[in-house]
Write a protein that holds these residues in place. Structure first.
Motif, PDB file in Angstrom:
ATOM      1  N   ASP A   1       0.852  -1.178   0.000  1.00 58.01           N
ATOM      2  CA  ASP A   1       0.000   0.000   0.000  1.00 58.01           C
ATOM      3  C   ASP A   1       0.893   1.234   0.000  1.00 58.01           C
ATOM      4  N   HIS A   2       0.315   2.382   0.260  1.00 55.40           N
ATOM      5  CA  HIS A   2       1.067   3.643   0.169  1.00 55.40           C
ATOM      6  C   HIS A   2       2.296   3.677   1.071  1.00 55.40           C
TER       7      HIS A   2
ATOM      8  N   ASP B   1      -3.611   5.095  -1.585  1.00 54.07           N
ATOM      9  CA  ASP B   1      -3.691   3.652  -1.812  1.00 54.07           C
ATOM     10  C   ASP B   1      -4.391   3.469  -3.158  1.00 54.07           C
TER      11      ASP B   1
ATOM     12  N   TYR C   1      -6.304  -1.723  -2.762  1.00 53.71           N
ATOM     13  CA  TYR C   1      -5.146  -2.000  -1.915  1.00 53.71           C
ATOM     14  C   TYR C   1      -5.194  -1.120  -0.672  1.00 53.71           C
ATOM     15  N   GLY C   2      -4.554  -1.575   0.394  1.00 55.85           N
ATOM     16  CA  GLY C   2      -4.529  -0.796   1.628  1.00 55.85           C
ATOM     17  C   GLY C   2      -5.928  -0.525   2.128  1.00 55.85           C
TER      18      GLY C   2
END
Length: 91
Positions: A18-19, A38, A42-43
């Motif tokens: 993720d980020h 994100d 995702y995330g």
């Protein structure tokens, strides 16, 4: 997430993480305002609908994020999946 000051730089992570995977890089770029979203699915970006996981949708997400943040211009870059989205983003 957004950190730093200066011109806007959107960093998009690759498939899987993720980020947070780009935080070490973002911290090195003190002369820019780094935006680390994100990527869809995702995330913390939950999206279970596979029909919404397209290149066009990922690019639309970046465009919508910039509009939401009131940014007319930004440099967009990334790794893996995020790099491909960046290459497809409008110039």
């Amino acid at each position: 997430m957004s950190i730093g000051t200066g011109p806007a730089l959107v960093l998009l992570h690759g498939r899987g993480p993720d980020h947070r995977s780009l935080l070490p890089l973002a911290r090195l770029l003190a002369d820019a305002t780094e935006v680390l979203p994100d990527v869809r699915g995702y995330g913390r970006s939950v999206c279970a609908d596979p029909a919404r996981h397209t290149w066009a949708q990922y690019v639309a997400d970046v465009v919508a994020l910039l509009a939401h943040l009131g940014l007319e211009r930004a440099v967009v870059g990334g790794t893996g999946l995020g790099g491909t989205v960046a290459l497809r983003a409008p110039r």
